[in-house]
Write an enzyme that holds these catalytic residues in place. Sequence first.
Site: not given
Ligand SMILES: [Zn+2]
Ligand SMILES: [Zn+2]
Length: 293
Positions: A68, A70, A72-73, A158, A181, A249
């Site tokens: 996805h 987000h 942080d990814h 998510h 996630d 994670h």
């Molecule tokens: Zn996420």
């Molecule tokens: Zn994440």
Amino acid sequence: MSSSDPDSLVLTLLGTGCPIVDPNRLGPSALVRAGGQNLLVDCGSGVTQRLVQAGCPGRDIDALLLTHLHSDHVIDLMQLVISSWHQGRQRPLKIYGPAGTRKFTTALLAAWRDELDQRIEFECRTSVEGLELDVEEVEQGEIFSIGGLAVNAIEVDHRPVVPAFGFGFRFNGRHLVLSGDTTYCPGLIEHAQGCDVLVHEVFIHSQIRPSGGTRSSRTMENVASYHTLDDVVGRVAAEAGAGTLVLTHFVPPAFDEAALEETVRRSWDGRLRIGHDLCTVDVGGSEPPGIGQ
Ligand SMILES: [Zn+2]
Ligand SMILES: [Zn+2]
């Protein structure tokens, strides 16, 4: 155990942390190797350094799978592109991701266009193919199959991030599932039935507290609602009948491992590994899935 074994399906966790900075657990990403393919899942902070440590520099990645969008990814995607180019990459990077991936990558490359053009001209660079991205937006189902390795996108929960995916990898009778996630998700459990290894995110609810200015109790409630809590993730593995549960994670990234294990053990009595950066798992090998540095 080694990625050079043509029959093996090998996972390396590159980053097992989250957006909270921790020098021991970098941003979320994982490397899956099988059938001569090097597949990268997500692009968390520090991914390019971890790839070098894992013996597979970005130059050698065959495809990037995004769970996805987000931050942080995907935060190190540009770093992956640039460092791979400096490592001699001469082919576009294939990216499979959710709807919105093309918009994101187009904007990312546009932000760096002037810098790249100037650098290419001034440094008299001849090869620019390694700076190109070949994006394919995917839906739930098989994404591709190559060299005997079949990759499936699994829609996970998510919300409000829709769609968000986990990924399933089948190779040589072995089955590896990465949750991405997600909160508790029946669709993921269904797909993961009988898998050899389930790699699952975990929100260590019992070890994170509201913190003035950044995390109110409402923040904590909302964040917890779209992740899988430490007292739920064991049930996910049990309902999936997974061979081994590997946790990753971690939110927060610094925590009491024994206490986490004790919590997960309340609902999971199978093999359990608390993942760490650069740990390697031989999926469905002749011995129980091993984890080494
Ligand atoms: Zn996420
Ligand atoms: Zn994440």
